[in-house]
Design a protein around this motif. Structure first.
Motif, mmCIF file in Angstrom:
data_model
loop_
_atom_site.group_PDB
_atom_site.id
_atom_site.type_symbol
_atom_site.label_atom_id
_atom_site.label_comp_id
_atom_site.label_asym_id
_atom_site.label_seq_id
_atom_site.Cartn_x
_atom_site.Cartn_y
_atom_site.Cartn_z
ATOM 1 N N CYS A 88 -10.730 -0.419 -5.706
ATOM 2 C CA CYS A 88 -10.342 0.728 -4.877
ATOM 3 C C CYS A 88 -11.536 1.243 -4.077
ATOM 4 O O CYS A 88 -11.400 1.656 -2.916
ATOM 5 C CB CYS A 88 -9.776 1.845 -5.745
ATOM 6 N N PHE B 3 -5.057 -4.572 -6.860
ATOM 7 C CA PHE B 3 -5.288 -3.720 -5.697
ATOM 8 C C PHE B 3 -6.073 -4.555 -4.700
ATOM 9 O O PHE B 3 -7.273 -4.723 -4.822
ATOM 10 C CB PHE B 3 -6.073 -2.458 -6.070
ATOM 11 N N TYR C 130 -11.119 0.328 -10.523
ATOM 12 C CA TYR C 130 -11.719 1.349 -9.654
ATOM 13 C C TYR C 130 -12.651 0.708 -8.626
ATOM 14 O O TYR C 130 -12.743 1.174 -7.489
ATOM 15 C CB TYR C 130 -12.486 2.365 -10.508
ATOM 16 N N GLY D 114 -4.337 11.439 -6.357
ATOM 17 C CA GLY D 114 -5.263 10.328 -6.462
ATOM 18 C C GLY D 114 -5.473 9.819 -7.878
ATOM 19 O O GLY D 114 -5.117 10.452 -8.871
ATOM 20 N N LEU D 115 -6.076 8.646 -7.963
ATOM 21 C CA LEU D 115 -6.364 8.012 -9.250
ATOM 22 C C LEU D 115 -7.201 8.905 -10.148
ATOM 23 O O LEU D 115 -6.970 8.988 -11.353
ATOM 24 C CB LEU D 115 -7.125 6.701 -9.007
ATOM 25 N N GLU E 224 -12.419 1.684 -0.064
ATOM 26 C CA GLU E 224 -13.018 2.852 0.590
ATOM 27 C C GLU E 224 -14.163 2.429 1.511
ATOM 28 O O GLU E 224 -14.337 2.992 2.598
ATOM 29 C CB GLU E 224 -13.525 3.844 -0.456
ATOM 30 N N TYR F 204 -4.070 4.883 4.223
ATOM 31 C CA TYR F 204 -3.704 5.143 2.827
ATOM 32 C C TYR F 204 -4.943 5.605 2.065
ATOM 33 O O TYR F 204 -6.047 5.089 2.294
ATOM 34 C CB TYR F 204 -3.130 3.886 2.181
ATOM 35 N N GLU F 205 -4.774 6.584 1.149
ATOM 36 C CA GLU F 205 -5.914 7.111 0.399
ATOM 37 C C GLU F 205 -5.646 7.100 -1.110
ATOM 38 O O GLU F 205 -4.855 7.897 -1.606
ATOM 39 C CB GLU F 205 -6.238 8.534 0.847
ATOM 40 N N PRO F 206 -6.314 6.183 -1.857
ATOM 41 C CA PRO F 206 -6.097 6.128 -3.307
ATOM 42 C C PRO F 206 -6.768 7.258 -4.086
ATOM 43 O O PRO F 206 -6.456 7.469 -5.264
ATOM 44 C CB PRO F 206 -6.695 4.770 -3.698
#
Length: 592
Positions: free
Chosen positions: A184, A82, A181, A147-148, A188, A139-141
């Motif tokens: 990610c 990622f 994470y 979401g994740l 953010e 884009y929003e993970p």
């Protein structure tokens, strides 16, 4: 409505030209040079599949139960990369353009029909992927339902253990979650720096979901489900079982739980840095990103303005249906309103799906009996996941299927249509049908949510035709209309908020002006802001199927056959609707 614009007329002209020269094409497709080109294209597709399916261990595991049978191996256990740095994005754009150049080097006219379909689908996916780089920070993970934080626990709890190596891979993956994470979360932070971080309302929901998921670490979903399954793995001794239980427990407590706490801490620290509490339209580039979502999530070539026009017309027509039914049978209407919560009580999930399997034979092509289980989601996920979902099996193990029901969901009563949507003739039926036709492997990796969710919604609406076995016909009719209206109105608000820029006041006014409860405006807005485009997958996907059906019925008249029409849609498999439209046009022309 079958749209006619420059692009579509050009595509149709190509279809007509190919039809007129059919004899020549058939001959050329069987020539030595054509066979060579077809073999070369098959090799290209196989290499693309192998490269794509091995980008991460989870993708490989969920695509192939036994990759060794396909000559595919992965040495390293990985969750994938990622990286949304400017340098990486530039490299990825170059790679996509190189891929397009390689694809376009094939002689399209020499390929078989199936190969041409795959060519068209893959080429369009590559072009759509390029559009995602225009506004990457939108884009929003960590979205509400996609979401994740909500999907990864489900994915790992369903990670099938075919052998002991799968157990080892699974535990290794859990221990990789903190690093993944963190990447990610770094994204953010970058979004925050650039003014694209989510609203505090959305951040609070992510925090709530994560807190709920790790509230009771010792009884975490990934511990409970692992302990239930480990004993069924071939070759497990009591000593190995206890050792793996300990390894899994340690991975959950020391890797998974801290990763979720890191999400909580990071989102808490980033609260207040969001610059926009409204929809995408209020972000720079937001309206263009919404256009991309329509193409990527729905697979439609309709413009946002055409989508709005379609939704407005459908809402008006559905409102008319509701008023008409209420006037004809007011007592039934009021009885339904007063007793809505008990409308679906007492249904047996497996029996209902098997009932659908029997009655829908008259509408859809028959396939071999489907094996499936229906299981409640773990209580730790009840506040996070959807009311129900179907887990897609690997392409080489599609005989075994799983449907999950969220018994803690407020929508948990709506089992009738939910089981049609998730089971038969919805997702499970469509997916098994597709895989049973031995599709090109690369197509199992391509996501077409508009086709898949649109199909499931299309058949869900049909399911109410059969509810008269269990309830008054008027009740079933009202529930069908109510289901359609809820979907249509939410989709209309979703595009109003994210493309037209509606505020809370405008959203509330829209509801009240249509005779609906405006007090729900905030809740709907919160969802559609967090999940832009999601309602369109279901609603515009469903309406695209309806348009194709209306077109075929109008053109074929008495020659229209429902089973044959659905076979055309299912044989094509998941793809963009503008590609599917050309297939339906060809079917109509051949059967007129």
């Amino acid at each position: 409505m079958i749209k006619k614009n420059f692009k579509r007329i050009t595509a149709l002209a190509l279809v007509i030209a190919m039809t007129f020269s059919m004899a020549g094409c058939e001959k050329s497709k069987n020539s030595p040079s054509a066979k060579k080109e077809q073999e070369k294209f098959d090799t290209y597709l196989q290499e693309s599949f192998e490269e794509s399916v091995t980008t991460d261990t989870v993708t490989l595991h969920y695509t192939l139960a036994h990759p060794e049978n396909f000559g595919i191996t992965m040495e390293e256990v990985t969750l994938g990369e990622f990286d949304v740095s400017e340098e990486t994005m530039a490299e990825e754009i170059d790679e996509i353009n190189a891929e397009l150049k390689e694809l376009e080097a094939f002689d399209y006219d020499l390929l078989t029909e199936d190969q041409q379909l795959t060519y068209n689908i893959v080429k369009d996916v590559l072009h759509t992927n390029l559009l995602s780089y225009d506004n990457p920070y939108l884009y929003e993970p960590f979205a509400y339902t996609s979401g994740l934080q909500s999907n990864l626990p489900i994915t790992m709890s369903e990670y099938t253990f075919y052998d002991e190596d799968d157990v080892k891979d699974y535990i290794a993956l859990l221990n990789l979650i903190p690093d993944y994470y963190q990447k990610c979360l770094d994204f953010e932070k970058t979004k925050s720096d650039k003014g694209f971080f989510m609203s505090d309302t959305s951040a609070d929901e992510v925090i709530r979901q994560c807190e709920e998921y790790i509230a009771d670490p010792e009884n975490n979903l990934l511990i409970a489900t692992f302990n239930d399954r480990i004993g069924d793995v071939p070759g497990m001794t009591p000593e190995k079982i206890e050792d793996y239980k300990k390894q899994n427990h340690d991975a959950v407590i020391n890797s998974v739980v801290p990763a979720y706490q890191n999400v909580i801490d990071t989102f808490t620290s980033l609260k207040g840095t969001g610059t926009n509490d409204l929809g995408l339209a209020h972000f720079e580039g937001g309206k263009d990103y919404y256009k991309y979502l329509l193409k990527q999530k729905v697979g439609t070539d309709k413009t946002p303005e055409e989508v709005i026009e379609t939704l407005d017309a459908q809402i008006e027509a559905t409102m008319g249906e509701l008023y008409g039914l209420a006037m004809v049978n007011y007592d039934a209407y009021m009885g339904y309103i007063e007793d809505y919560e008990n409308f679906y009580q007492g249904l047996d999930t497996v029996e209902t799906i098997r009932y659908f399997e029997d009655v829908f034979v008259e509408k859809f092509p028959e396939i071999p009996e489907i094996n499936f289980t229906v299981t409640p989601v773990h209580e730790s996920l009840e506040g996070i996941v959807s009311p129900a979902f179907y887990m897609t099996p690997p392409m080489d193990d599609y005989e075994n299927n799983s449907i999950y029901i969220n018994e803690g969901s407020e929508s948990g009563n709506a089992l009738w249509s939910t089981l049609a949507h998730e089971g038969i003739p919805g997702h499970m039926y469509q997916f098994v049908y597709f895989l049973s036709n031995d599709p090109e492997p690369i197509r199992t990796l391509l996501s077409f949510n508009g086709y898949q969710e649109g199909w499931a919604t299309y058949v869900e609406i049909m399911s109410f035709d059969y509810y008269t076995e269990y309830a008054d016909e008027s009740y079933a009719g009202i529930e069908a209309i109510n289901t359609k209206l809820n979907l249509l109105v939410c989709a209309r608000i979703e595009i109003g908020v994210n493309y037209q820029g509606w505020t809370l006041e405008e959203t509330s006014n829209y509801l009240t002006s249509n005779g609906l409860d405006g007090s729900g405006a905030q809740e709907i807005m919160d969802y559609v802001i967090a999940e832009p485009g999601n309602y369109q997958m279901y609603v515009m996907g469903w309406l695209e199927f309806e348009e194709l059906r209306e077109y075929a019925q109008e053109e074929l008249g008495d020659k229209f056959n429902e089973v044959e029409f659905h076979k055309v849609l299912l044989d094509a498999g998941p793809c963009q609707f503008y590609i599917l439209e050309d297939i339906v046009k060809e079917y109509v022309k051949e059967n007129k």
